[in-house]
Design an enzyme around this catalytic site. Structure first.
Site: not given
Length: 590
Positions: A44, A126, A162
């Site tokens: 990330e 995300k 994540c």
């Protein structure tokens, strides 16, 4: 069944170093290609580093990230790597307005791109944004609303970032709905003590929910207070571990995964949590993993790295955090005031392991109250570790101040500490060292430190370590050295003698504080777990002692605000995690 050779590059990046981070992507992609990888992944925000904090709010930085991504895609192709799909995290901006979040078009996004054939062929943001602990992602980013699926060698690979795994819903069930053969999550999840066990159970659970093999790629390295411990994990759809990377080290994990073939009738449209499936087909032809059409290449398993025990893991985190801070900020050496006590001894040992003893400078600064054994312990530490050592007595300086001011009591005690702090900073200015503050979490919690004295420095390696853990880590480090046939770095006397600031005759810490095992247990409940006074008393602690301890904690916030950054190892470190007002008249005990 198709076989996909996956390369997970568990590496470090530096915030703001777009060119250096891109160079690392090229270098590790070249290595992955040499291993025969079909799909290469990086953590990330790899291209920008993580966390970027308010840099995300600068349009110039967002634009630089986007330009660097396009340049990286072109460079990979120019170097003959364009046929290899590369998944890389970066900072992007939204193409449309997000009225739901009060954000116009162009708002920043924590994004991931797939580079192939010299182009950015897929981009996603995300979906779940963390807003707890050290995370402020709602402050900076708007979420993504797609379910990206990449078809590589006949396998559908769903992508996540994540927090998309750490929270329920979203891309995990959407991966099942999309009938993905692999869920690949790229992460920059900071280290916390015992988090490795939590992480493993999380990945197992999400694989079962997604109904497919799941790969969790984590970042390694450090950024300011944060440490990233790696520990990348791949599990099958039932949660069985297929590969696990080492902790606190850069590594390219390459493994072969036998995965279900993508179906011709793979779903499209909007699925779970309102996510729209975005599909990109890069290669339909599979590499078979079994039977007459199987590949002749040897099967790669990725390996199962040996796990670190609890004390070794924490010590490794402290070393990694200090090393990253020193090297990334351009320091060549560090300076430690050596008192002969346990805190400065542990800090010195960590520093020697982080940057090498020849780059560590220790100075003993005895006063009239410094015991002979403390002076000897400081010199013995230097002998055992090989660090650079000198002695500069402060008695003449102390006498000059006392003659001018006539201080008594606490002011006299603190003057000694402040003289030492001034001396350390003078040497730092003259010789270019980074001064390391030796304070531990117990002292910071109750304010048992001197402003502009033992609190001076640019970094506090054990800032998030309670005193009882300081002793345990020192003992572990000595045992580890002995087990390897080396000299234990920390003198036994530094571990066994009663802790003392040695600012007056016969002084010991317990003159002012409870015994550390009791103190640390109360602090753990109050600081780390946010328990109130009544709950702590109900846990078996004396009410008067609890009240006194909590008052010390509450009134020391102004000191903690002025303490340097230091490696975070707990779920609630001072600074990023625990945020309380300095001006605050609320008291748990009335």
């Amino acid at each position: 069944m198709p076989r996909l050779r996956l390369a997970l590059n568990q590496i470090d990046s530096t915030v703001g170093d777009l060119a250096g981070n891109a160079e690392a992507v090229v270098r590790w992609t070249r290595h992955s290609a040499g291993q025969g990888a079909h799909l290469v992944a990086f953590p990330e925000m790899m291209l920008t580093g993580y966390p970027v904090e308010d840099l995300a709010l600068r349009s110039s930085f967002v634009a630089a990230s986007r330009a660097a991504l396009v340049s990286l895609a072109t460079r990979l192709a120019d170097e003959g790597l364009g046929g290899l799909p590369v998944v890389v995290g970066h900072l992007d901006r939204s193409a449309t307005a997000r009225p739901k979040y009060g954000q116009p078009a162009g708002a920043p996004q924590n994004a991931v791109a797939v580079l192939h054939g010299g182009e950015v062929v897929l981009s996603l943001a995300k979906h779940h944004l963390p807003n707890y602990g050290v995370f402020d992602e709602f402050r900076y980013f708007v979420p993504g609303d797609t379910m990206p699926v990449l078809r590589v060698r006949g396998v559908d690979v769903a992508l996540a970032v994540c927090e998309d795994l750490w929270q329920d819903g979203g891309r995990v069930p959407a991966a099942r709905s999309a009938r993905a053969g692999l869920l690949l999550s790229v992460n920059a999840s900071p280290y916390e003590r015992d988090k490795d066990d939590t992480r493993l159970e999380l990945v197992r659970k999400r694989a079962q929910e997604a109904g497919c093999t799941t790969a969790y790629l984590a970042m390694a390295g450090g950024q300011d207070e944060l440490v990233f411990d790696g520990d990348s994990i791949v599990v099958d759809r039932d949660g069985a571990v297929l590969a696990r990377a080492p902790q606190f080290t850069e590594e390219c994990v390459v493994l072969d995964l036998d995965l279900p073939a993508a179906g011709a009738d793979a779903p499209t449209g909007v699925v779970d949590d309102g996510l729209r499936i975005d599909r990109v087909v890069l290669s339909e032809e599979p590499v078979h993993g079994g039977g007459p059409a199987s590949s002749d290449e040897p099967l790669l398993s990725g390996g199962h790295a040996e796990r670190l025990d609890d004390d070794e893991e924490v010590y490794a985190a402290l070393v990694a955090g200090l090393r990253a801070y020193v090297t990334k900020n351009g320091f060549r050496s560090v300076l430690v005031g050596l008192s002969g006590g346990i805190d400065s001894a542990l800090v010195a040992a960590i520093a020697c392991d982080a940057v090498g003893a020849r780059h560590v400078y220790g100075v003993s600064m005895p006063s009239r109250y410094s015991s002979e054994h403390s002076r000897g312990d400081a010199a013995e530490l230097a002998r055992r570790t090989g660090l650079n050592f000198r002695t500069v007595a402060i008695e003449a300086m102390f006498d000059a101040y006392m003659g001018a001011l006539g201080l008594t009591g606490l002011a006299e005690e603190n003057l000694q500490s402040r003289l030492r702090g001034t001396l350390l900073m003078a040497l730092s200015n003259q010789e270019g060292h980074l001064v390391l503050a030796p304070g531990n979490k117990s002292e910071l919690a109750v304010g048992y430190s001197t402003l502009y004295g033992d609190s001076v420095g640019g970094y506090g390696p054990i800032k998030d370590v309670y005193k009882t853990s300081v002793f345990r880590l020192a003992e572990w480090r000595n045992r580890a050295a002995a087990a390897r046939g080396r000299t234990p770095p920390i003198p036994e006397n530094s571990i066994t003698k009663p802790p003392s600031a040695e600012l007056r005759p016969g002084q010991v810490d317990t003159d002012s504080l409870p015994d550390y095992p009791v103190l640390d247990a109360i602090l753990d409940l109050y600081v780390d777990r946010d328990r109130g006074a009544d709950e702590i008393v109900a846990a078996g602690y004396d009410r008067e002692l609890v009240a006194r301890t909590l008052r010390m904690v509450d009134t020391a916030e102004y000191k903690r605000r002025q303490y340097p950054p230091g490696t975070k190892i707990s779920a609630k470190g001072f600074g990023r995690d625990r945020r309380l007002p300095v001006t605050n008249l609320w008291r748990e005990t009335g």
